[in-house]
Write a protein that holds these residues in place. Structure first.
Motif, PDB file in Angstrom:
ATOM      1  N   SER A 117     -22.996   8.799  15.675  1.00 49.43           N
ATOM      2  CA  SER A 117     -23.789   8.308  14.537  1.00 49.43           C
ATOM      3  C   SER A 117     -23.054   8.455  13.211  1.00 49.43           C
ATOM      4  O   SER A 117     -23.493   7.906  12.201  1.00 49.43           O
ATOM      5  N   CYS A 118     -21.973   9.202  13.202  1.00 47.36           N
ATOM      6  CA  CYS A 118     -21.316   9.519  11.917  1.00 47.36           C
ATOM      7  C   CYS A 118     -20.555   8.317  11.367  1.00 47.36           C
ATOM      8  O   CYS A 118     -19.786   7.682  12.080  1.00 47.36           O
ATOM      9  N   THR A 119     -20.769   8.042  10.087  1.00 40.38           N
ATOM     10  CA  THR A 119     -20.051   6.953   9.427  1.00 40.38           C
ATOM     11  C   THR A 119     -18.809   7.472   8.695  1.00 40.38           C
ATOM     12  O   THR A 119     -18.142   6.707   8.008  1.00 40.38           O
ATOM     13  N   THR A 120     -18.555   8.765   8.804  1.00 40.49           N
ATOM     14  CA  THR A 120     -17.437   9.443   8.109  1.00 40.49           C
ATOM     15  C   THR A 120     -17.503   9.217   6.594  1.00 40.49           C
ATOM     16  O   THR A 120     -16.481   9.205   5.920  1.00 40.49           O
ATOM     17  N   CYS A 121     -18.727   9.081   6.078  1.00 42.98           N
ATOM     18  CA  CYS A 121     -18.887   8.783   4.648  1.00 42.98           C
ATOM     19  C   CYS A 121     -18.451   9.932   3.760  1.00 42.98           C
ATOM     20  O   CYS A 121     -18.140   9.735   2.587  1.00 42.98           O
ATOM     21  N   GLY A 122     -18.451  11.158   4.287  1.00 41.66           N
ATOM     22  CA  GLY A 122     -17.977  12.307   3.512  1.00 41.66           C
ATOM     23  C   GLY A 122     -19.013  12.927   2.593  1.00 41.66           C
ATOM     24  O   GLY A 122     -18.694  13.877   1.865  1.00 41.66           O
ATOM     25  N   SER A 123     -20.257  12.455   2.627  1.00 38.61           N
ATOM     26  CA  SER A 123     -21.286  13.047   1.755  1.00 38.61           C
ATOM     27  C   SER A 123     -21.494  14.523   2.066  1.00 38.61           C
ATOM     28  O   SER A 123     -21.718  15.329   1.166  1.00 38.61           O
ATOM     29  N   CYS A 124     -21.441  14.860   3.342  1.00 37.25           N
ATOM     30  CA  CYS A 124     -21.665  16.255   3.735  1.00 37.25           C
ATOM     31  C   CYS A 124     -20.582  17.154   3.156  1.00 37.25           C
ATOM     32  O   CYS A 124     -20.855  18.211   2.591  1.00 37.25           O
ATOM     33  N   VAL A 125     -19.331  16.717   3.286  1.00 33.01           N
ATOM     34  CA  VAL A 125     -18.202  17.504   2.777  1.00 33.01           C
ATOM     35  C   VAL A 125     -18.314  17.628   1.252  1.00 33.01           C
ATOM     36  O   VAL A 125     -18.078  18.688   0.676  1.00 33.01           O
ATOM     37  N   HIS A 142     -16.781  18.878   7.832  1.00 34.57           N
ATOM     38  CA  HIS A 142     -17.478  18.296   8.984  1.00 34.57           C
ATOM     39  C   HIS A 142     -16.731  17.102   9.574  1.00 34.57           C
ATOM     40  O   HIS A 142     -16.671  16.940  10.789  1.00 34.57           O
ATOM     41  N   VAL A 143     -16.193  16.239   8.709  1.00 39.71           N
ATOM     42  CA  VAL A 143     -15.632  14.973   9.199  1.00 39.71           C
ATOM     43  C   VAL A 143     -14.464  15.236  10.146  1.00 39.71           C
ATOM     44  O   VAL A 143     -14.368  14.621  11.219  1.00 39.71           O
ATOM     45  N   ASP A 144     -13.595  16.165   9.795  1.00 33.74           N
ATOM     46  CA  ASP A 144     -12.442  16.444  10.659  1.00 33.74           C
ATOM     47  C   ASP A 144     -12.890  16.985  12.019  1.00 33.74           C
ATOM     48  O   ASP A 144     -12.298  16.649  13.047  1.00 33.74           O
ATOM     49  N   ALA A 145     -13.941  17.821  12.008  1.00 35.76           N
ATOM     50  CA  ALA A 145     -14.438  18.363  13.282  1.00 35.76           C
ATOM     51  C   ALA A 145     -15.014  17.237  14.144  1.00 35.76           C
ATOM     52  O   ALA A 145     -14.798  17.193  15.359  1.00 35.76           O
ATOM     53  N   ILE A 146     -15.744  16.326  13.508  1.00 32.79           N
ATOM     54  CA  ILE A 146     -16.341  15.205  14.258  1.00 32.79           C
ATOM     55  C   ILE A 146     -15.238  14.327  14.844  1.00 32.79           C
ATOM     56  O   ILE A 146     -15.286  13.932  16.019  1.00 32.79           O
ATOM     57  N   ILE A 147     -14.225  14.020  14.054  1.00 27.99           N
ATOM     58  CA  ILE A 147     -13.139  13.177  14.570  1.00 27.99           C
ATOM     59  C   ILE A 147     -12.383  13.902  15.684  1.00 27.99           C
ATOM     60  O   ILE A 147     -11.972  13.278  16.674  1.00 27.99           O
TER      61      ILE A 147
END
Ligand code: SF4
Ligand code: SF4
Length: 700
Positions: A370-378, A387-392
Motif C-alpha cells: 500500500s505504500c506510495t513511498t511519499c515520505g510523509s511518515c519520515v 520507514h521508506v527504506d525498511a519498506i523497500i
C-alpha cells in the motif's frame, strides 16, 4: 538519617541494576543487526542533529500545542536533573546544596519554573489524549493501535516525580532545610521554627513556597517526617521510572538522541539509503537481497524500531492509512519491533533454523504494497525513523527472493525489461511528441553538441502518455521561448528504473540505471533538466551510487529561474484561481517548494490559493512507489482524497509539476464530474496559456 540513606541507596541500586541489565540487553540486541558502514556520522553532523532535533525539538514544534508541551517536558527533565542531585544530597545531609550554584536564586527559579511547566504540560498531554482517544475517533486517532495504557502510566509517573519533588521542597522550607533561603539566612534556629520558615525562603522558589504554605500548619515535627518521606518517595519514583522507561515505549528518552545522531542528514528522503551489490558474480547461496527476516535489517534499522514513541504522527499523515488501507507506518514499526523482541534469543545467540518470513507473518502483503513511498511518515517522525527504506528492503526480499508481488505489477516489470518503459510502447514512440512543436529539438545521437546547454530528460510519461506529452510540449515551448538550448536522447532514453526500484526489483533498476548512465556518459552530458520528479530524483540522488554524476535540475526549477531573471515573462491571457499540488518527489523528497509557486505568482491573471496540506505536508496523489501500476481496491482512492481537497479551495486550475500527479489528479477530477470546469495543468502549461492562444498543433 542512616535509615533514609540505606533505603534510598537500596532502592537506587535495585532499580539501576534492573534497568542497567535491560539496557545492556537492548544494546546487544540492536548491535546484532547487519553492519551499516555508511552510518558513521561526523562529530559536526551528530552535534548539529542533537542541537536541532533534540535540544531544539524542531520536528515536534511543527505541531504547536503538543510540540510546546513536549519542549517543556524534555527541558524540564534536563533542568530537573539538578533536583535529583539535591535529593540524593539530602539523603546524607538535610542542609545539602549543590556546590557553587546550589543556593542561587536563578537555580531556584529554574527548578520551580520547569516543575510547574512540566505539570502544565501533563495537563495538555492528558487533554490531547482524551480528545484524540482511539475509542472516540477510531482510525482517525493518531493513537489508534498505540499502547495507551502505558502512555497514561507514563503521564502518572512523570506527575509523581514532580509532585514528590514539590512536596519535599515544601517540607524542606517548613523545616528550615531548604537550599534556597534569602540572603542573611544563618541556618536553622528554634526561635524561627516557631514563627515559620516560609517567609525566609527565596521568593524565586515560587512553587515550592506555595506547597510550603499548604504544609506549614502541620508544624515542624510533621514536616520533618514528610521531608524524609517525600525525598525517599521522589528517589523511588525516579528510580522506578527508569525501570519503567527501559521496558516501555518511553525508551525513546534514551534512544532518540542516539537514533538522531546516526540519522541521514538533513533527512532520510530523496534517494534510497542502500544500493545493494547486485553483481551476480558476487552472489552465493547465502546471499539475501532485502529484508525477509528481522536479522536482515541493519543495526540502525533495529535502533529505529526500539526508538518509536508510538506518537502516531506518521500514521496521521499517511495517505494509505487515511484513505482506509491497512498500512500504518506506526503499526508497521511496532509490528517489526515486537518481532525483534520476540526473536531476541535467536538474534543474540545467532541460532540457525527455520524462520517465518516477515511477510506475511508480521507484515501483511496489503500493508507492504500500500505504500506510495511519499515520505510523509519520515518527514513527520520526531525521532527520525526511516520507514521508506525498511519498506523497500522488505519489498526487495519479496520480489527478488520469493517472487511475490501484486500480479498486475508483473506487466509493469515485463514492459520495463523488454521495452524500456512501463507501458511497453517502445523506444520508437519517444519522439512522437515533437510533432506538436513548430521548432526543431535536436535528438542527440553521439556526443551532446557544445551549443546545447541542457539534455532534456523527457521521461516515459512525458514521451508516451497523452497528458504527459501535453506537459513536455509546453515545457519545451517555454524553454525555447526563453532561449534555452536543449536536446533530447529520443529513442536512446529509457525508463530511469524508478518504478522497478520502488517495487523492490533492485536488479532491474540497476540494469536500467547502468545503461542510462552509460548513454549519458558516452554523450558527455553535463546538465540534465528532467520533467518528471521521479526521473529527477533518481538521476540526481541515486545514479551517483552507480557511478553517474550529473548536474540535474527539474523543469520547474529552470522555469522558475527563467522567470526570475526576466528571460521568460508570463502574459495576461490566463485568468483563474490556481492551487498547486506538491509532487512528493519534487517537494518533500527534494525540497523544491518555492520555484513552482514563484512561477504561478508571476502569472498576472492567476490567483493562487493553498490547499490545507501543502509543502512539507503535501498529500500524495497516490502514484508513487509504483502504485501507479497497481490496483487500488481497498479503501478510498488516494487521488480522489487529494482532488477533493484541491476542489474544496474553489480553484479552477489544479497545477502541479509531475506527469504522474497530472494523470492521477486529472482522472479524479473527471471522476468527480468536474472535468468541464476544472483543469489539471503543469506549471509550464499555465505559463503558456498566459502567453497566447493554444496553437493548432497543441496536444492538450
Ligand atoms: S511513505 Fe507515505 S504511504 Fe508509505 S508509509 Fe510513509 S506515509 Fe504511508
Ligand atoms: S514511527 Fe515516528 S512518527 Fe511514527 S509513531 Fe513512531 S515515533 Fe511517532
Amino acid at each position: 538519617m542512616l535509615a533514609r540513606i540505606i533505603i534510598g541507596l537500596a532502592i537506587t541500586a535495585l532499580c539501576f541494576a534492573v534497568a542497567g541489565r535491560r539496557f545492556y540487553w537492548l544494546s546487544r540486541l540492536i548491535r546484532s543487526g547487519k553492519p551499516a558502514p555508511e552510518r558513521r556520522p561526523s562529530l559536526a553532523r551528530a552535534t548539529e542533529a542533537e542541537v536541532v532535533e533534540v535540544a531544539g525539538q524542531r520536528k515536534l514544534l511543527r505541531w504547536t500545542i503538543p510540540g510546546v508541551a513536549h519542549f517543556f517536558t524534555m527541558w524540564g527533565f534536563t533542568i530537573l536533573l539538578a533536583t535529583i542531585v539535591e535529593a540524593y544530597g539530602a539523603l546524607f545531609s538535610r542542609d545539602f546544596h549543590i556546590p557553587l550554584i546550589g543556593t542561587d536564586n536563578w537555580l531556584a527559579f529554574l527548578e520551580d519554573f520547569f516543575a510547574t511547566a512540566v505539570l502544565l504540560a501533563l495537563v495538555v498531554f492528558s487533554i490531547i489524549r482524551l480528545v484524540n482517544a482511539p475509542a472516540r475517533k477510531e482510525r482517525q486517532s493518531r493513537f489508534y493501535g498505540s499502547h495507551t495504557g502505558a502512555a497514561w502510566l507514563t503521564l502518572l509517573l512523570i506527575g509523581l516525580v514532580i509532585v514528590t519533588l514539590l512536596l519535599y521542597r515544601g517540607a524542606q522550607i517548613d523545616t528550615g532545610h531548604f537550599p534556597f533561603m534569602r540572603s542573611g539566612w544563618v541556618g536553622y534556629a528554634p526561635a524561627q521554627a516557631s514563627r515559620g520558615f516560609a517567609a525566609l525562603a527565596s521568593p524565586w522558589a515560587f512553587a515550592s513556597k506555595v506547597v510550603a504554605g499548604w504544609l506549614a500548619p502541620l508544624g515542624v515535627g510533621v514536616n520533618s517526617v514528610l521531608e524524609a518521606v517525600f525525598v525517599l518517595a521522589n528517589i523511588a519514583v525516579i528510580a522506578g521510572f527508569l525501570v519503567f522507561v527501559s521496558y516501555s515505549k518511553h525508551l525513546h528518552i534514551f534512544m532518540a538522541p542516539v537514533n538522531v545522531a546516526f540519522s541521514r542528514r538533513p533527512r532520510a528522503l530523496g534517494g534510497l539509503d542502500k544500493t545493494p551489490d547486485m553483481d551476480m558474480e558476487h552472489v552465493t547461496e547465502d546471499t539475501v537481497f532485502g529484508a525477509g527476516k528481522i536479522e536482515d535489517f541493519t543495526w540502525k534499522q533495529l535502533l529505529d524500531l526500539a526508538t518509536c514513541t508510538e506518537c502516531g504522527r506518521c500514521q496521521s499523515v499517511c495517505p494509505a492509512w487515511t484513505t482506509g488501507k491497512p498500512l500504518s507506518p506506526k503499526l508497521l514499526v511496532m509490528g517489526l519491533r515486537d518481532t525483534m523482541f520476540a526473536s531476541a534469543d535467536r538474534l543474540l545467540t545467532g541460532a540457525e533454523g527455520e524462520v517465518a518470513t516477515l511477510v506475511p507473518t508480521t507484515i501483511d502483503p496489503d500493508v507492504l504494497w500500500s505504500c506510495t513511498t511519499c515520505g510523509s511518515c519520515v518527514e513527520q517522525c520526531p525521532v527520525d525513523i526511516e520507514h521508506v527504506d525498511a519498506i523497500i528492503d522488505m519489498r526487495r526480499y519479496e520480489v527478488l527472493m520469493e517472487s511475490r508481488f501484486p500480479s498486475e505489477a508483473a506487466l509493469l516489470l515485463r514492459n520495463m525489461e523488454n521495452q524500456g518503459d512501463p507501458w511497453g510502447l517502445g523506444a520508437a514512440k519517444r519522439t512522437e511528441w515533437l510533432a506538436a512543436l513548430d521548432f526543431e529539438v535536436p535528438v542527440v545521437e553521439g556526443e551532446i553538441p557544445d551549443d546545447l546547454e541542457y539534455l532534456y530528460w523527457v521521461g516515459c510519461a512525458g514521451a508516451l502518455d497523452e497528458r504527459g506529452r501535453a506537459q513536455v510540449v509546453s515545457t519545451a515551448r517555454m524553454l525555447h521561448r526563453a532561449g534555452v538550448a536543449f536536446g533530447i536522447l529520443g529513442p536512446r532514453e529509457s525508463c530511469t528504473g524508478d518504478p522497478a526500484r520502488r517495487m523492490g526489483n533492485e536488479y532491474l533498476f540497476q540494469e536500467m540505471a547502468k545503461a542510462n548512465i552509460e548513454t549519458l556518459t558516452a554523450a558527455k552530458v553535463r546538465k540534465v533538466v528532467a520533467s518528471c520528479p521521479h526521473c529527477f530524483n533518481t538521476i540526481k540522488n541515486e545514479y551517483p551510487a552507480l557511478g553517474g554524476e550529473f548536474e540535474v535540475i527539474h523543469h520547474a526549477e529552470l522555469l522558475g529561474h527563467l522567470v526570475a531573471t526576466g528571460r521568460l515573462t508570463p502574459g495576461v491571457s490566463f485568468t483563474g484561481t490556481v492551487t498547486y499540488h506538491d509532487p512528493c518527489y519534487l517537494g518533500r523528497h527534494n525540497r523544491v517548494f518555492d520555484e513552482p509557486r514563484s512561477i504561478l505568482s508571476a502569472v498576472p491573471g492567476a490567483t493562487t490559493v493553498e490547499m490545507r496540506r501543502h509543502r512539507e505536508r503535501g498529500f500524495c496523489c497516490g502514484a508513487g512507489g509504483a502504485r501507479m501500476w497497481m490496483e487500488e481496491s481497498i479503501g478510498k482512492r488516494v487521488n480522489l482524497e487529494r482532488t477533493e481537497e484541491a476542489l474544496s479551495t474553489g480553484a479552477d486550475v489544479i497545477s502541479t509539476a509531475c506527469p504522474f500527479c497530472m494523470i492521477m489528479l486529472d482522472d479524479a477530477v473527471k471522476a468527480s464530474g468536474r472535468g468541464d470546469d476544472v483543469a489539471v495543468l503543469d506549471v509550464s502549461q499555465v505559463v503558456e496559456r498566459s502567453l497566447e492562444a493554444r496553437s493548432a498543433g497543441s496536444v492538450s
